[in-house]
Design a protein around this motif. Structure first.
Motif, PDB file in Angstrom:
ATOM      1  N   GLN A  94      37.506  56.796  17.802  1.00  0.00           N
ATOM      2  CA  GLN A  94      38.836  56.419  17.309  1.00  0.00           C
ATOM      3  C   GLN A  94      39.906  57.460  17.634  1.00  0.00           C
ATOM      4  N   MET A  95      39.512  58.593  18.170  1.00  0.00           N
ATOM      5  CA  MET A  95      40.441  59.713  18.320  1.00  0.00           C
ATOM      6  C   MET A  95      41.668  59.383  19.173  1.00  0.00           C
ATOM      7  N   GLU A  96      41.487  58.685  20.264  1.00  0.00           N
ATOM      8  CA  GLU A  96      42.621  58.376  21.132  1.00  0.00           C
ATOM      9  C   GLU A  96      43.637  57.487  20.405  1.00  0.00           C
ATOM     10  N   ALA A  97      43.162  56.443  19.732  1.00  0.00           N
ATOM     11  CA  ALA A  97      44.053  55.553  18.985  1.00  0.00           C
ATOM     12  C   ALA A  97      44.699  56.290  17.809  1.00  0.00           C
ATOM     13  N   PHE A  98      43.919  57.156  17.157  1.00  0.00           N
ATOM     14  CA  PHE A  98      44.432  57.950  16.044  1.00  0.00           C
ATOM     15  C   PHE A  98      45.570  58.860  16.510  1.00  0.00           C
ATOM     16  N   GLU A  99      45.351  59.580  17.592  1.00  0.00           N
ATOM     17  CA  GLU A  99      46.374  60.484  18.121  1.00  0.00           C
ATOM     18  C   GLU A  99      47.625  59.721  18.537  1.00  0.00           C
TER      19      GLU A  99
END
Length: 159
Positions: A94-99
């Protein structure tokens, strides 16, 4: 019920905040958020209170506040900002969407450990609420909000 934000300039000394908040409780008003701080003049503090009520009730509270000796001015029609800190633990996938979400809201991220981070956002209360909803899927662990800080939308000052 309408949401009302009041910015109250008061004398900066012991007991003033208690008198202001007691006025709300004596009239059965809930304080949704409260922010207090010294102003550029050390003799005054600004209390920003968010509450809810119909127009007549809010007007009555303003009139009662004006009667308090230590209250110098009560203002509405304000420029309001709130700060929120959110501890979040997004999954690796989820990190890319979170960032991207944080970037879209002009938030700032501080990684603390093991994929857990704290996000800081300063914006209008409505935008802060919307951002919080967007973060729900990223495993919110803890939230801290300041309540609003506000100044009147005018070139005039209170002095």
């Amino acid at each position: 019920m309408n949401r009302a934000v009041l910015s109250i300039l008061v004398s900066n000394h012991f007991g003033v905040l208690t008198r202001v908040t007691n006025l709300f409780s004596q009239r059965g008003f809930n304080i949704d958020s409260l922010a207090v701080g010294e102003t550029e003049n050390e003799n005054y503090s600004r209390i920003t209170i968010t509450t809810s009520g119909d127009a007549a009730s809010v007007n009555q509270i303003k009139l009662q506040l004006d009667k308090l000796e230590d209250v110098k001015i009560v203002q509405e029609k304000l420029f309001i900002r709130e700060v929120m800190l959110v501890k979040v633990a997004p999954r690796v996938n989820q990190m890319e969407a979170f960032e991207k979400c944080v970037e879209d809201f002009n938030g700032r991220t501080q990684i603390i450990e093991d994929g857990c981070c704290i996000v800081e956002l300063t914006d209008t209360p409505a935008s802060v609420n919307y951002f919080l909803e967007e973060l729900r899927e990223y495993h919110i662990k803890e939230i801290s909000r300041t309540g609003g800080a506000a100044l009147q939308l005018s070139t005039e000052t209170v002095y």
